[in-house]
Design a protein around this motif. Structure first.
Motif, PDB file in Angstrom:
ATOM      1  N   THR A   1      14.800   5.036 -15.866  1.00  3.47           N
ATOM      2  CA  THR A   1      14.830   4.458 -14.524  1.00  3.47           C
ATOM      3  C   THR A   1      13.828   5.199 -13.649  1.00  3.47           C
ATOM      4  N   SER A   2      13.611   4.707 -12.453  1.00  5.93           N
ATOM      5  CA  SER A   2      12.658   5.353 -11.543  1.00  5.93           C
ATOM      6  C   SER A   2      13.130   6.744 -11.126  1.00  5.93           C
ATOM      7  N   GLN A   3      14.426   7.045 -11.320  1.00  7.52           N
ATOM      8  CA  GLN A   3      14.981   8.337 -10.921  1.00  7.52           C
ATOM      9  C   GLN A   3      15.090   9.325 -12.081  1.00  7.52           C
TER      10      GLN A   3
ATOM     11  N   ILE B   1       6.781   3.197 -19.255  1.00  3.12           N
ATOM     12  CA  ILE B   1       7.089   3.583 -17.871  1.00  3.12           C
ATOM     13  C   ILE B   1       6.038   3.055 -16.906  1.00  3.12           C
TER      14      ILE B   1
ATOM     15  N   ASN C   1       6.284  -0.422 -15.436  1.00  3.03           N
ATOM     16  CA  ASN C   1       7.218  -0.642 -14.330  1.00  3.03           C
ATOM     17  C   ASN C   1       6.618  -0.269 -12.980  1.00  3.03           C
TER      18      ASN C   1
ATOM     19  N   TRP D   1       5.994   2.787 -11.873  1.00  2.00           N
ATOM     20  CA  TRP D   1       6.560   4.028 -11.322  1.00  2.00           C
ATOM     21  C   TRP D   1       5.525   5.136 -11.419  1.00  2.00           C
TER      22      TRP D   1
ATOM     23  N   LEU E   1       6.823   9.111 -12.051  1.00  5.79           N
ATOM     24  CA  LEU E   1       7.416   9.281 -13.379  1.00  5.79           C
ATOM     25  C   LEU E   1       6.371   9.109 -14.477  1.00  5.79           C
TER      26      LEU E   1
ATOM     27  N   ASN F   1       5.087   5.250  -3.991  1.00  2.00           N
ATOM     28  CA  ASN F   1       5.310   5.650  -5.389  1.00  2.00           C
ATOM     29  C   ASN F   1       5.003   4.505  -6.350  1.00  2.00           C
ATOM     30  N   GLN F   2       3.938   3.778  -6.049  1.00  2.00           N
ATOM     31  CA  GLN F   2       3.576   2.613  -6.859  1.00  2.00           C
ATOM     32  C   GLN F   2       2.312   2.888  -7.660  1.00  2.00           C
TER      33      GLN F   2
END
Length: 314
Positions: free
Chosen positions: A32-34, A125, A128, A130, A133, A263-264
């Motif tokens: 996930t993004s986190q 990743i 997505n 992110w 990450l 954060n893109q």
């Protein structure tokens, strides 16, 4: 490879890195993004490639002792789970904790597999969008190659270097491989206090570290094209990685454009660099009027301390 927010062909990624499609799907559903560094290592170790990692009679006690001394904690670990074992052996490699006996051979297989797996994870990743990450996962590639944690000095990538020698260098204001390379030979010998053969070996390694000059030009305001020119000073050769269990023939690189505020990740391209390369990255900026700040990243998959980044505004 350019891709972003498009349906990924998991089969193509699996084939590119010679890993199972099940593993790619697991990465996609788990990250996930986190996700943090601990989570990345846990997901990496969950790959189906590690299911056949042997669990030998009597190893449970060894695994308990090993896990107790690792940097990232395990929640209720099953000491007979091959994925737990893979995670433990990978962490031991990153924090340079010695393993013995059959675990040495198991760790070798884990590291060699992890090299391919984590690069596939970058593809998953980044699709997505992110940014942070993706950049962290690229740094995991460096960590696996060099047997380092993210907080460690880049000097530990050199042969014969220990934490004690790194501290000594830092006390003499030598922070990087490039600082060491610029020292006079006599000063280098006094600082390192090693045999002539060892000092010459270190000097050769310093001179082989990639020195790459990057220039870029931004064209357009909505449909944006960033044209990058890369020029390498040093010869291309096998990666200097004393802790890697094999020979990595050459390093790879990524060019990334991102918006740190949102954060893109906007564009990404994999680069294999010889002497000179020209690369173009395209992305669409928002149509609304206003000022936008972006960052161009140049990230290595093998060396810590060689990355570059540049800010630009549209």
């Amino acid at each position: 490879m350019d891709f972003l927010r498009l349906p990924l062909n998991f089969g193509t990624i699996a084939s590119s890195y010679n890993i199972s499609q099940t593993t790619i799907e697991r990465f996609s559903s788990s990250v996930t993004s986190q996700t943090n560094l601990n989570g990345l290592l846990e997901i990496l170790a969950s790959a189906s490639e590690f299911e056949q990692l042997p669990i030998r009679p009597g190893e449970e006690e060894s695994m308990k002792k090993l896990i107790h001394h690792l940097p990232f904690s395990f929640e209720n670990p099953n000491y007979t789970d091959p994925h737990v074992k893979a995670n433990a052996l990978l962490q031991a490699h990153l924090c340079r904790r010695m393993v013995v006996g059959n675990l040495v051979f198991d760790q070798r297989e884990v590291i060699l597999s992890a090299t391919r797996l984590v690069q596939a994870m970058v593809d998953v990743i980044s699709s997505n969008g992110w940014l942070s990450l993706t950049l962290l996962t690229m740094e995991v590639c460096q960590m696996v190659t060099q047997g380092l944690l993210h907080r460690n000095s880049m000097l530990l990538q050199l042969p014969y270097f220990t934490e004690e020698l790194v501290n000594k260098c830092q006390q003499n204001r030598i922070e990087t491989v490039f600082d060491l390379a610029e020292m006079e030979d006599d000063d280098k010998c006094k600082l390192l206090h090693m045999s002539d053969v060892q000092v010459r070996h270190i000097a050769r390694c310093c001179n082989q570290f990639p020195i790459i000059h990057l220039k870029y030009n931004v064209v357009g305001s909505h449909n944006v094209s960033v044209q990058v020119t890369l020029l390498r000073d040093t010869e291309v050769g096998p990666v200097i990685a004393p802790r890697y269990p094999g020979t990595k023939e050459e390093e790879g690189w990524w060019l990334v454009i991102g918006d740190t505020e949102s954060n893109q990740l906007l564009a990404i391209k994999r680069v294999t660099l010889q002497r000179k390369s020209k690369v173009k990255l395209d992305f669409a900026a928002p149509a609304e009027a206003g000022t936008r700040n972006y960052t161009l990243y140049f990230k290595c998959d093998s060396y810590k301390g060689c990355d570059q980044q540049y800010n630009f505004t549209l």
